[in-house]
Motif scaffolding. Structure first.
Motif: not given
Length: 301
Positions: A36-51
Motif C-alpha cells: 500500500e501507500g507508495p510515496a516518492y521522494f524526488p531529492a533521494g530518488r527513492y520510493l517508500v511503501f507499506s507492507d
C-alpha cells in the motif's frame, strides 16, 4: 533481471487513446502480503511503501533498484504522502494516528484523537497548500488483527478529517461515508475526491476557503470490485485503483479507459523528476512504468 508484464491500456473512450507509455510494466518487488501507500521522494530518488500485515515500510532505490526495509515495526502504516518540506507523513493503522517523520528521524504526532476519542485507523492522507493535513479514518485497522489491532471504535463512525495548520485541531469535514479510503485534490485544490470502499464509488466535494467541504455527489461507480487509492494527472483526469487495475476518468465523469494489471491494485503515485513514472502497489507486488502523462503538480511543490 527485472520481471515484466505486458502493458495493457484498455481504451473505452477515444479520448483515452492518446494515453500510453512503456510497452512493459516492470515488477520491481514481490512477496509482500498487502502492499500500500507508495510515496516518492524526488531529492533521494527513492520510493517508500507499506507492507501492512508484515508491519513494515519498504524502500525502493531508483539508482540501484534495490528494495530493503525502511522501518519495522511501522505501526501497521497504510497510506503516506510527502509534504512540501520533503517529510514523510504516514497513516499508522495500528497506532491509530497520523505522524510526520522529521529530518532527524523523530516522529511528530499530527493526529490521534477527535474530541478526546481515539481515531479508528487512519488510512490515506494528503496535504493542502495552506499546510492543513487531510486524512480518511475507516475501520480496517481495528476490524481484525491482520493489519492492525482488533478494537472497538471509540468514535462510532468512519469519517474524513482536516488538521488545522495553525492550532493543530482535528476537525471533522465529512461524516456520511461507509469506509472512506483514498483521497486527492485537483490542481487548484478547489475539489476533493474521496473513495468510499464500502459503497464502491468515488465522491466529489467542493473545498471552501475555510477548509469546509460542500457537495459530495457520487462522481463514479466502480465496475471491478471497489475503489481504493486516488490520484489526478496534469490534464485533470482522475485515476482510481480497483481490482483490475487503474481506472481513468474524465472530469465529466466518463470512464475513459483502464491500465490493466495482474493483481488487485491498492494504491499508486506519480513519481520521478517529471512526475511521469507511475508506481503501483498491487496485492503482493510493486509495479512501475513510464507514461506519456504527468501527475498533477499542486501549489507549493
Amino acid at each position: 533481471m527485472v520481471d515484466r508484464v505486458k502493458a495493457h491500456f484498455e481504451v473505452l473512450d477515444e479520448r483515452f487513446r492518446r494515453v500510453n507509455g512503456d510497452e512493459w510494466v516492470e515488477r520491481l518487488h514481490t512477496g509482500g502480503r498487502w502492499l500500500e501507500g507508495p510515496a516518492y521522494f524526488p531529492a533521494g530518488r527513492y520510493l517508500v511503501f507499506s507492507d501492512i500485515p508484515n508491519d513494515r515500510l519498504l524502500r525502493w532505490d531508483e539508482t540501484t533498484g534495490a528494495v530493503g526495509v525502511f522501518r519495522q515495526p511501522a505501526g501497521y502504516a497504510n497510506g503516506h504522502t510527502v509534504d512540501r518540506r520533503g517529510r514523510l507523513v504516514s497513516c499508522e493503522q495500528g497506532n491509530r494516528r497520523v505522524t510526520r517523520t522529521e529530518a532527524d528521524g523523530t516522529d511528530t504526532v499530527i493526529a490521534e484523537r477527535y474530541r478526546g476519542q481515539r481515531l479508528n485507523s487512519p488510512n490515506d492522507v494528503v496535504e493542502h497548500s495552506d499546510g492543513s493535513i487531510w486524512f480518511t479514518d475507516p475501520s480496517f485497522g481495528i476490524d481484525s488483527d491482520y493489519e492492525g489491532h482488533r478494537a472497538e471504535s471509540e468514535i462510532g463512525g468512519n469519517h474524513v478529517y482536516r488538521v488545522d495548520p495553525h492550532d493543530g485541531e482535528v476537525r471533522l469535514v465529512a461524516d456520511d461515508f461507509g469506509q472512506p479510503n483514498g483521497l486527492a485534490f485537483d490542481a487548484d485544490e478547489s475539489t476533493l475526491y474521496v473513495a468510499d470502499t464500502r459503497h464502491r464509488h468515488l465522491r466529489r466535494f467542493g473545498v471552501g476557503a475555510n477548509g469546509s467541504l460542500h457537495g459530495g455527489e457520487v462522481f463514479a461507480e466502480c465496475d471491478a470490485g471497489t475503489f481504493d487509492g486516488v490520484r489526478l494527472d496534469a490534464a485533470g483526469r482522475i485515476w482510481a485503483a480497483a481490482y483490475d487495475g487503474l481506472h481513468c476518468f474524465d472530469p465529466d465523469g466518463t470512464l475513459l479507459g483502464k491500465l490493466r494489471l495482474p493483481e488487485v491494485v491498492a494504491n499508486f503515485t506519480f513519481g520521478g523528476p517529471k512526475r511521469n513514472h507511475l508506481f503501483v502497489c498491487a496485492s503482493s507486488s510493486l509495479y512501475a512504468l513510464r507514461v506519456n502523462i504527468n501527475g498533477v503538480r499542486h501549489p507549493g511543490y
